[in-house]
Design an enzyme around this catalytic site. Structure first.
Site, PDB file in Angstrom:
ATOM      1  N   LYS A 169      -5.781  -1.311   5.876  1.00  0.00           N
ATOM      2  CA  LYS A 169      -6.178  -0.135   5.116  1.00  0.00           C
ATOM      3  C   LYS A 169      -7.456   0.477   5.661  1.00  0.00           C
ATOM      4  O   LYS A 169      -7.712   1.658   5.483  1.00  0.00           O
ATOM      5  CB  LYS A 169      -6.383  -0.516   3.641  1.00  0.00           C
ATOM      6  CG  LYS A 169      -5.277  -1.351   3.063  1.00  0.00           C
ATOM      7  CD  LYS A 169      -3.906  -0.746   3.222  1.00  0.00           C
ATOM      8  CE  LYS A 169      -2.833  -1.793   3.004  1.00  0.00           C
ATOM      9  NZ  LYS A 169      -1.570  -1.467   3.665  1.00  0.00           N
ATOM     10  N   ASP A 214       1.011   1.852   7.578  1.00  0.00           N
ATOM     11  CA  ASP A 214       1.053   0.737   6.631  1.00  0.00           C
ATOM     12  C   ASP A 214       0.417  -0.483   7.273  1.00  0.00           C
ATOM     13  O   ASP A 214       0.921  -1.581   7.154  1.00  0.00           O
ATOM     14  CB  ASP A 214       2.509   0.460   6.221  1.00  0.00           C
ATOM     15  CG  ASP A 214       2.568  -0.460   5.011  1.00  0.00           C
ATOM     16  OD1 ASP A 214       1.516  -0.701   4.406  1.00  0.00           O
ATOM     17  OD2 ASP A 214       3.656  -0.945   4.690  1.00  0.00           O
ATOM     18  N   GLU A 259       4.477  -2.588  -4.597  1.00  0.00           N
ATOM     19  CA  GLU A 259       5.797  -3.119  -4.290  1.00  0.00           C
ATOM     20  C   GLU A 259       6.008  -4.485  -4.957  1.00  0.00           C
ATOM     21  O   GLU A 259       5.112  -5.304  -5.028  1.00  0.00           O
ATOM     22  CB  GLU A 259       5.971  -3.242  -2.765  1.00  0.00           C
ATOM     23  CG  GLU A 259       4.856  -3.990  -2.042  1.00  0.00           C
ATOM     24  CD  GLU A 259       3.723  -3.070  -1.619  1.00  0.00           C
ATOM     25  OE1 GLU A 259       3.760  -1.898  -2.004  1.00  0.00           O
ATOM     26  OE2 GLU A 259       2.812  -3.541  -0.919  1.00  0.00           O
ATOM     27  N   ASP A 302       0.766   4.390   3.080  1.00  0.00           N
ATOM     28  CA  ASP A 302       1.109   3.558   1.932  1.00  0.00           C
ATOM     29  C   ASP A 302      -0.146   2.867   1.395  1.00  0.00           C
ATOM     30  O   ASP A 302      -1.166   2.767   2.074  1.00  0.00           O
ATOM     31  CB  ASP A 302       2.159   2.526   2.367  1.00  0.00           C
ATOM     32  CG  ASP A 302       2.753   1.825   1.166  1.00  0.00           C
ATOM     33  OD1 ASP A 302       2.647   2.389   0.067  1.00  0.00           O
ATOM     34  OD2 ASP A 302       3.312   0.735   1.331  1.00  0.00           O
ATOM     35  N   ASN A 303      -0.055   2.374   0.173  1.00  0.00           N
ATOM     36  CA  ASN A 303      -1.125   1.569  -0.438  1.00  0.00           C
ATOM     37  C   ASN A 303      -2.486   2.248  -0.441  1.00  0.00           C
ATOM     38  O   ASN A 303      -3.499   1.601  -0.193  1.00  0.00           O
ATOM     39  CB  ASN A 303      -1.271   0.219   0.299  1.00  0.00           C
ATOM     40  CG  ASN A 303      -0.013  -0.580   0.240  1.00  0.00           C
ATOM     41  OD1 ASN A 303       0.599  -0.809   1.271  1.00  0.00           O
ATOM     42  ND2 ASN A 303       0.391  -0.985  -0.941  1.00  0.00           N
TER      43      ASN A 303
END
Lengths: 269, 967
Positions: A196, A193, A251, A221-222
């Protein structure tokens, strides 16, 4: 909309301008969540930074410190969630995706866990909470200030050095040294996380240094928003992993679609 | 592919000649050809052939050779399979006659092989033939052998279902035959084969009979091959072999002349077949844009392709409209009418002359464009023009009526045809079955689209299940209702706003027109068109956003969306027409003034000259100086042309900016952007089928409306459709992504057609209204000087037709006759409608019957199957029991336990989904252990009673589903 006559007689007529109103409305309505996100994550942050003189993470820490029970990870997480959804925005993993993460951890029961990007320690606490006895979590954070806050939060939640080890260094420096410095042979679970753009290089580093064994799980994530397209493209191509994307929303926001990638390392077939 | 077929067809003829003439040379020749073909194919095989040649020159190792040739055959089969499969599946009949050349090479391996050795040895060839001719006895017996062998092969083939088995047995047969012949010598054997083809007279009648039988059998085999449960490979091999056999011996059955004739006939049929195939291909190639559309279809599914098919259909219609107007109105006027500058209506007025050639003026269709065949005003009211007295005004009127009539006819015919097609398939029963078995779009050929289709099928299942759940709980219906009402209210507000905006703009433009257009900017002059295009573009987006409030099923949402866009477009168009009517009235007032002024002017002109000399010829005034009326018809035509142009421009610019530029930005900025542009916010655009179709339909409506006043409109539209075909094809392939929800186009086609019909009706209304109620301008157009435009018909009837005809016509147009006729028509329509309704009801009835029958059958079958299964189990159990009984007769307690275990196992097998057996079910089963058959039966009963119960559990589901799906 009504401009002075001298202006619109030269330019396009007001009727033509009015014809653009539906477009404007459409854009506003369609992308309202993004506008809200922009407001909360950028504008409010800048404003508060100027007003309080503290960084966002420090403000969050202050709130958590005053509004939670020390030694109780759940209350700390709840306080974080409240602050992030009502006061300001910090891109933690959030309660909804957190549930998925919890479930995956329960299923996997990992003994060695690597977390890339601790930020304020929310996800660290979340993972540490779900770990079995005797498991160890290595959490990597690049930023010094964030790491300090994360450390405090982790200690506040009652996890000691044996359970959680915070490493303050960029991930691409730490991963090659994991085997030698930390005596790690194989990682059972990796949670990504951080930046990116680093997803793909770090994954490749992990592969390169043989830290992944058959059955190791990687959760990123993401991957849809802000998104890691190269990472996903690599996953599609390489064939080393059995993977799927858990679709959810971003989120602390309802309308923005996001996803969490779950990878299981299969090794070379 | 075409080249290949060409080659084979040549070979076909070769073979036919082969039957007729001397076989040997032909055989060689043909083989050489084949070799050439093969050489193209692969060198590897040539090598093998060389090897084989060496071996065959030794000519003893028959078995090994044979096996090798087998492998080769297999290889060749594999190589050809793709093609063959394709061809045989399509038209086996054709194949039956085309394929044998190849088959021959593969089957008559022995022949060829031997001949190869012969070729090497040169002379022996002839010697062998001589020998063959001499030794008739030998030949006959050898022929027998050959026949037997082939018969054997046939039998083997029919017997052997498994491939391996067949191969082995064949090998045995062939190897068994080989040593014998090779014992006699190579030459001998191959001559036998050759002569078997060439000289059938040598056969005895019984043998001929046998041969005939074999041929018949082979033919039967070929016919029934498709239904055989064999693997494809085996089918192909069998097909080829039997085709070769038939090919080889069928010709041999005739005698003398008959044989030649037969060969000729076969050749001709083959050529005819080939021609037909080629012609079919040619026809497909002639369908314009077929390949393009197919490609798009494979990438985007059939819904996007349906738009392009619709576009093509529209293009065809416009082609005919264009042909009518161009051929019967524009060209005759341009060629035979008075030339430009001869009369005032055909000349640019003096005031406009200076700027008549400016691009800005021409772009607005003023200046020289206005005073040309493109518009109504240019046409003269001369009754007949040119040397063959072309009735121009009549032609103009009839073409105007004819285009509309033709359009009605085509649209209604297409609708009727579509209704026929969709009438059967479009029912709501068995919804899950339909979804299960028919939801895949087999035209998709792109992995991404396939993924999307997969996802959409999954979601459709999910939705169907969700729908079922939702229909039960119905939570918070008030909120949903409120939201839906709110959404409709918002949409209505939006519609009203856009209508008002257009009205406002049109009024303003009238004010500008009164002021004189030259005093205003380009923006202001084109305000109406701009605003209409922009609203038409942006409002659907807003509707789309608003419709998320309503929470409808996507299919329903799509229909609402289409309805709303339709309403918007229609509202805009009608606002535009109403404004145009205002403008027409203004022009007519102006015309009155001008008419009065002109009479004054003429009077003054004549008065001025008449005072001097009354007998002098009237002064010639240049036509450009003559004052003239405003000619509202041309104005209307111009408005429509401008509208079309601006609409087209907007479409293209939207395409370029919204699709192309966006795609370029997304594609190339993605490397250096902080989020994923492709998957996230802007992403690539999807092809908006409904919007595009509606745009097309409304565009066509405008053409229908304006074509009477601007004959150039169909031509313009043709151009636009042509360009948009290429541009949109390109844009779709280059910058759109397949829709997230790929849905099939079936059924929606007629929806578009219905909309087209409505638009056609609505667009002919104003045109007819203007034609009927408003008198034409006095000094421009083909109908000038008449009271109404349709007076031209009356005039023609009076002057061009005999008197009785006009009398008949006047009687026929008498209301006393017309009204009963209309009444009759209404009655007929009513009758037809009621009959169709009763048919539909009967259909529904039958369908219901069918369904119940199916259910019944299913139940019966299931019961029977279960019974059989239980019987089997019982038998097994009793057998095992008997065995056990024999083994140990003492330990009965243990045995009981064992039996129970077995029983449990059985039960688990029966009710895989329902593992907990009820107590009542268990009870009657215990006696099964007893050896009596009656008890066994009892057990069965219990089971079968139980299982249908399980079945019944699932049945209400099947019934319920359609009822839920219906709404």
């Amino acid at each position: 909309m009504y401009l002075p006559f001298s202006f619109y007689s030269k330019m396009a007529s007001p009727a033509i301008a009015l014809a653009f109103v539906p477009l404007l409305l459409t854009l506003i309505i369609r992308y309202r969540y993004y506008f809200v996100l922009f407001y909360r994550a950028v504008l409010v942050r800048i404003w508060k930074d100027c007003v309080t003189g503290l960084s966002r993470e420090e403000r969050a820490f202050q709130y958590v410190l005053t509004n939670s029970t020390p030694g109780d990870p759940d209350s700390i997480l709840d306080a974080f969630d409240y602050w992030c959804s009502k006061v300001e925005f910090i891109s933690n993993i959030g309660p909804k995706k957190g549930k998925i993460l919890d479930r995956l951890l329960m299923e996997q029961n990992p003994l060695t866990v690597l977390e890339l990007g601790a930020h304020c320690g929310y996800s660290t606490v979340r993972i540490a909470r779900a770990l079995p006895l005797g498991a160890r979590l290595y959490s990597i954070e690049m930023d010094q200030g964030n790491a300090a806050i994360a450390e405090k939060i982790i200690r506040l939640a009652g996890f000691d050095d044996d359970t959680v080890e915070l490493i303050v260094n960029p991930s691409d420096e730490v991963i090659p040294r994991l085997r030698s410095d930390y005596n790690l042979d194989k990682l059972d679970f990796v949670f990504m996380d951080h930046w990116k753009k680093c997803y793909l290089p770090d994954l490749q580093l992990l592969e390169e240094y043989g830290l992944l064994g058959k059955g190791s799980m990687i959760v990123a994530d993401n991957v849809l928003f802000p998104g890691a397209p190269k990472f996903l493209r690599y996953l599609r191509k390489c064939g080393l992993y059995e993977w799927k994307i858990h679709r959810a929303t971003l989120e602390y926001s309802r309308g923005i679609r996001d996803g969490m990638a779950e990878l299981i390392y299969q090794g070379i077939k | 592919m075409p080249g290949d077929t060409l080659i084979t067809s040549e070979n076909d003829t070769d073979i036919d000649l082969d039957f007729a003439g001397d076989g040997d040379f032909q055989e060689n020749h043909e083989r050489e050809k084949h070799k050439g073909k093969r050489r193209n194919g692969d060198g590897q095989k040539n090598k093998r052939e060389n090897q084989r040649r060496k071996r065959s020159s030794k000519s003893v190792q028959g078995i090994r050779e044979e096996s090798q040739s087998k492998t080769e055959r297999g290889e060749r089969g594999r190589r050809r399979r793709g093609k063959d499969e394709h061809e045989t599946s399509g038209h086996e009949g054709n194949e039956g006659k085309r394929d044998p050349t190849r088959a021959k090479t593969t089957k008559s391996k022995k022949n060829i092989k031997n001949e190869k050795t012969r070729k090497l040895e040169g002379k022996e060839d002839r010697e062998g033939q001589e020998k063959g001719e001499k030794g008739k006895l030998k030949l006959v017996c050898a022929k027998n052998e050959e026949k037997i062998e082939s018969g054997d092969q046939l039998k083997e083939k029919e017997k052997a279902l498994g491939m391996k088995k067949k191969k082995k047995s064949k090998k045995v047969v062939e190897t068994s035959s080989e040593p014998e012949t090779s014992g006699e010598g190579d030459d001998e054997e191959e001559e036998v084969n050759n002569d078997g083809e060439v000289r059938p007279e040598l056969l005895s009648p019984e043998e001929l009979e046998k041969l005939k039988e074999a041929v018949e059998e082979k033919k039967k085999l070929i016919q029934s091959l498709r239904g055989k449960p064999w693997p494809m490979r085996q089918k192909l091999v069998t097909l080829r072999e039997s085709q070769l056999f038939v090919e080889k011996y069928e010709g041999a059955l005739g005698k003398g002349k008959g044989r030649k004739l037969y060969a000729y006939k076969v050749m001709m049929t083959k050529k005819w077949m080939k021609f037909q195939r080629d012609f079919e291909n040619f026809k497909t190639a002639c369908i314009p844009w077929e390949m393009k559309i197919k490609e798009i279809e494979s990438h985007f599914g059939s819904s996007v392709a349906s738009y392009f098919i619709f576009l093509r259909w529209m293009y065809g219609i416009n082609m005919i409209l264009f042909g009518l107007t161009f051929g019967l109105v524009m060209v005759p006027e341009a060629l035979m009418g008075r030339p430009y500058g001869s009369i005032p209506r055909k000349t640019v007025p003096r005031a406009e002359e200076a700027g008549a050639m400016d691009f800005a003026v021409l772009w607005d269709f003023g200046g020289y464009a206005q005073y040309s065949v493109l518009f109504y005003g240019y046409y003269n009211n001369q009754r007949a023009i040119g040397w063959f007295k072309f009735r121009m005004p009549l032609s103009y009127f009839l073409v105007g009526v004819g285009t509309v009539a033709y359009s009605y006819m085509v649209v209604i015919r297409t609708m009727a045809r579509n209704a026929n097609e969709s009438g059967i398939g479009d029912d709501n029963s068995f919804n899950f079955s339909w979804k299960m078995f028919t939801s895949w779009d087999y035209l998709i050929g792109n992995p991404e689209t396939a993924d999307n289709k997969f996802a959409s099928i999954t979601t459709s299942f999910k939705e169907a299940i969700l729908e079922e759940q939702e229909s039960r709980k119905d939570d918070n219906i008030h909120l949903t209702r409120f939201l839906r009402v709110l959404a409709n209210f918002l949409v209505l507000c939006c519609l009203a706003g856009s209508g008002y905006l257009i009205y406002f703009v049109v009024r303003r433009s009238q004010k500008f027109a009164l002021d004189g257009l030259e005093n205003h900017t380009w923006w202001e002059r084109n305000e109406v068109n701009m605003v209409m295009s922009l609203l038409g573009m942006f409002c659907p987006m807003l509707f789309d956003v608003i419709s998320t409030l309503e929470n409808y099923h996507p299919r329903v949402a799509l229909q609402w969306q289409l309805g709303r866009i339709f309403a918007l477009f229609l509202g805009n168009l009608y606002t535009f027409i109403i404004a145009l009517m205002d403008a027409i009235n203004l022009k007519r007032k102006e015309e009155k003034v001008v008419k009065f002024n002109i009479t004054m002017w003429e009077a003054s002109l004549y008065n001025g000259t008449g005072s001097e000399n009354s007998t002098a010829p009237p002064i010639t005034i240049h036509p450009a100086d003559v004052p003239r009326g405003p000619c509202w018809e041309t104005m209307v035509g111009q408005e429509f042309v401008r509208l079309i142009i601006s609409d087209t421009m907007t479409t293209y610019i939207t395409l370029l900016i919204g699709d192309f530029l966006r795609a370029v930005l997304v594609r190339f900025l993605n490397h250096c952007w902080c989020w994923d542009l492709e998957a996230g916010f802007p992403s690539y655009s999807e092809f908006d089928v409904s919007g595009n179709v509606l745009g097309l339909i409304f565009n066509q409506g405008m053409i229908w409306m304006g074509a009477f006043y601007a004959p150039c409109l169909p031509a313009l539209n043709l151009l636009r459709l042509h360009v948009s075909m290429y541009l949109q094809c390109w844009a779709v392939m280059c910058c759109n992504v397949p829709q997230e929800r790929v849905f099939k186009a079936s059924g929606s086609n007629n929806f578009y057609m219905a909309m087209l019909l409505v638009i056609l009706f609505l667009s002919t209304l104003p045109a007819i209204y203007t034609i009927v109620t408003i008198p034409p301008s006095f000094d421009c157009g083909p109908f000038s000087g008449k009271n109404r435009m349709f007076d031209v018909i009356q005039e023609t009837l009076e002057s061009d037709f005999p008197a009785w005809f006009s009398k008949v016509f006047s009687y026929a147009s008498n209301p006393g006759l017309v009204l009963p006729f209309i009444l009759l028509m209404v009655l007929a329509i009513y009758y037809l409608q009621s009959t169709s309704k009763s048919y539909k009801e009967a259909n529904v009835e039958l369908k219901k019957k069918l369904q119940t029958q199916n259910e019944e059958n299913k139940k019966k079958n299931k019961q029977a199957a279960l019974k059989a299964q239980t019987d089997l189990e019982e038998a097994r159990k009793s057998a095992s029991q008997a065995a056990e009984h024999q083994r140990d007769t003492d330990a009965s307690g243990q045995r009981r336990e064992d039996d129970e275990e077995i029983y449990n196992k059985n039960q688990r097998m029966y009710h895989g989904r329902n593992p907990s057996p009820s107590v009542g079910d268990r009870e009657p089963h215990f006696p099964v252990r007893g050896p009596g058959p009656r008890n066994c039966h009892n057990g069965n009963q219990g089971n079968s009673r139980y299982l249908p119960g399980f079945h019944q559990q699932s049945e209400p589901r099947v019934y319920r589903v359609p009822s839920l799906e219906r709404h």
